[in-house]
Write a protein that holds these residues in place. Structure first.
Motif, PDB file in Angstrom:
ATOM      1  N   TYR A 106      62.089  21.205  51.620  1.00 15.05           N
ATOM      2  CA  TYR A 106      60.773  20.600  51.647  1.00 15.05           C
ATOM      3  C   TYR A 106      59.680  21.669  51.569  1.00 15.05           C
ATOM      4  O   TYR A 106      59.864  22.792  52.043  1.00 15.05           O
ATOM      5  CB  TYR A 106      60.595  19.785  52.930  1.00 15.05           C
ATOM      6  CG  TYR A 106      61.465  18.556  53.007  1.00 15.05           C
ATOM      7  CD1 TYR A 106      61.211  17.458  52.202  1.00 15.05           C
ATOM      8  CD2 TYR A 106      62.548  18.516  53.887  1.00 15.05           C
ATOM      9  CE1 TYR A 106      62.009  16.323  52.273  1.00 15.05           C
ATOM     10  CE2 TYR A 106      63.358  17.386  53.961  1.00 15.05           C
ATOM     11  CZ  TYR A 106      63.080  16.291  53.144  1.00 15.05           C
ATOM     12  OH  TYR A 106      63.878  15.182  53.212  1.00 15.05           O
ATOM     13  N   LYS A 107      58.541  21.309  51.011  1.00 13.88           N
ATOM     14  CA  LYS A 107      57.396  22.217  50.995  1.00 13.88           C
ATOM     15  C   LYS A 107      56.846  22.340  52.404  1.00 13.88           C
ATOM     16  O   LYS A 107      57.030  21.463  53.253  1.00 13.88           O
ATOM     17  CB  LYS A 107      56.311  21.697  50.047  1.00 13.88           C
ATOM     18  CG  LYS A 107      56.708  21.710  48.579  1.00 13.88           C
ATOM     19  CD  LYS A 107      55.543  21.237  47.713  1.00 13.88           C
ATOM     20  CE  LYS A 107      55.918  21.295  46.238  1.00 13.88           C
ATOM     21  NZ  LYS A 107      54.792  20.854  45.357  1.00 13.88           N
TER      22      LYS A 107
ATOM     23  N   ALA B 194      53.757  17.916  58.008  1.00  9.02           N
ATOM     24  CA  ALA B 194      53.509  16.485  58.208  1.00  9.02           C
ATOM     25  C   ALA B 194      54.599  15.859  59.069  1.00  9.02           C
ATOM     26  O   ALA B 194      54.323  15.014  59.931  1.00  9.02           O
ATOM     27  CB  ALA B 194      53.433  15.778  56.862  1.00  9.02           C
ATOM     28  N   PHE B 195      55.855  16.282  58.850  1.00 14.20           N
ATOM     29  CA  PHE B 195      56.954  15.776  59.681  1.00 14.20           C
ATOM     30  C   PHE B 195      56.708  16.121  61.148  1.00 14.20           C
ATOM     31  O   PHE B 195      56.870  15.292  62.041  1.00 14.20           O
ATOM     32  CB  PHE B 195      58.286  16.393  59.249  1.00 14.20           C
ATOM     33  CG  PHE B 195      58.724  16.037  57.857  1.00 14.20           C
ATOM     34  CD1 PHE B 195      58.237  14.902  57.215  1.00 14.20           C
ATOM     35  CD2 PHE B 195      59.618  16.851  57.177  1.00 14.20           C
ATOM     36  CE1 PHE B 195      58.641  14.570  55.939  1.00 14.20           C
ATOM     37  CE2 PHE B 195      60.029  16.536  55.893  1.00 14.20           C
ATOM     38  CZ  PHE B 195      59.532  15.392  55.267  1.00 14.20           C
TER      39      PHE B 195
END
Length: 315
Positions: free
Chosen positions: A33-34, A40-41
């Motif tokens: 993931y970026k 955000a997670f």
């Protein structure tokens, strides 16, 4: 026997066996993931415990308190160097025409208003009159920036002689204003100061950069500089001008056209000949710069120095 090749398929759509292909099995180059997604997670997690609520749990690149620690100064240096370099590169800025000068010389629009209040100004009427008399330098900086920008020189797909100022008022504003009037973008390298400091309205928004460290700001002034125009100014102007001279004099930087605007001002405030006569510099060092009074003279010498197309001599 010829190997059977399956037709290409898209994630989420029926694959060769009639079943949707999971997105995570797609042949894409990125499998992680970026950073923004991971952030955000983390920030969207519904779990709130003493552990997740403590500052220690924050992602390092989201932790402003951590990034502002004294021992993170080397990282902040790197970020200031990298951000400006990235923005300028993405904007296609190949080289810059850097214009220094005072933040106190009034524009033609404000000169009369300043003079009208001279008797109540704590600086005194004589100082105000002196500043108003220097409005001519505002106009020359504006004209010089217009000429460099209107020439619209492009080389190797990058724009050359993009006007760059310190981003503030007065001479800096004149430089960005001249470029704006020519329909060109210009750079403003602003610096955070204890008192209010904001970019002038003529700096191109995407090229309006802010610095915490003077050292990194000065470095970016010169990394792309192909010419330098120094107008009357104070400590900041002297600092930037003399540092540039030192870099060229010592061979750390290749020579570029360097102009001091305003013979009357410079010959009054700095006795360059005396420095050479005292032996602390050589008389050859006086050739590192040239004193001029007009934008036309400066731009004409730049055209000759770089052997530009005569069409670049746009008035």
């Amino acid at each position: 026997m010829t190997e059977r090749k399956e037709p290409p398929h898209e994630p989420g759509k029926p694959g060769p066996h009639g079943k949707p292909e999971p997105a995570d099995r797609a042949l894409t180059p990125r499998k992680f993931y970026k950073a923004e997604q991971e952030a955000a997670f983390s920030e969207g997690s519904p779990t709130h415990t003493p552990q997740t609520s403590h500052p220690a749990y924050r992602l390092a690149f989201r932790d402003t308190d951590f990034l502002l620690r004294d021992d993170l100064r080397p990282v902040r240096f790197q970020l200031e160097l990298l951000k400006a370099e990235t923005m300028l590169e993405e904007a296609g800025v190949g080289s810059m025409f850097v214009i220094y000068g005072s933040a106190r010389i009034p524009s033609p629009e404000t000169a009369e208003e300043l003079l009208a209040k001279a008797d109540t100004d704590p600086r005194g009427r004589s100082v105000i009159e002196s500043l108003v008399a220097k409005t001519k330098y505002y106009e020359e900086a504006r004209k010089l920036a217009y000429m460099a920008s209107a020439a619209a020189i492009v080389e190797n797909g990058e724009r050359q002689f993009v006007v760059c100022s310190g981003g503030g008022p007065s001479i800096m504003e004149a430089a960005n204003r001249g470029a704006h009037e020519a329909g060109a973008e210009s750079v403003g390298l602003n610096i955070v100061l204890p008192h209010e400091q904001a970019p002038n309205e003529f700096v191109t928004p995407r090229l309006s950069l802010q610095f915490h460290y003077f050292a990194l700001r000065k470095m970016h002034f010169l990394m792309r500089a192909r010419a330098l125009a120094v107008f009357p100014g104070g400590f900041g102007t002297f600092d930037e001008f003399f540092e540039t001279l030192t870099l060229v004099q010592t061979g750390k930087m290749k020579p570029i056209p360097i102009f001091l605007f305003g013979r009357e001002f410079w010959e009054k405030v700095v006795n360059f000949e005396a420095l050479a006569d005292e032996g602390v510099i050589s008389h050859e060092d006086l050739k590192l710069f040239r004193i001029v009074d007009t934008a036309d003279e400066a731009w004409d010498r730049i055209v000759k120095f770089y052997k530009l197309n005569p069409a670049a001599k746009i008035a």
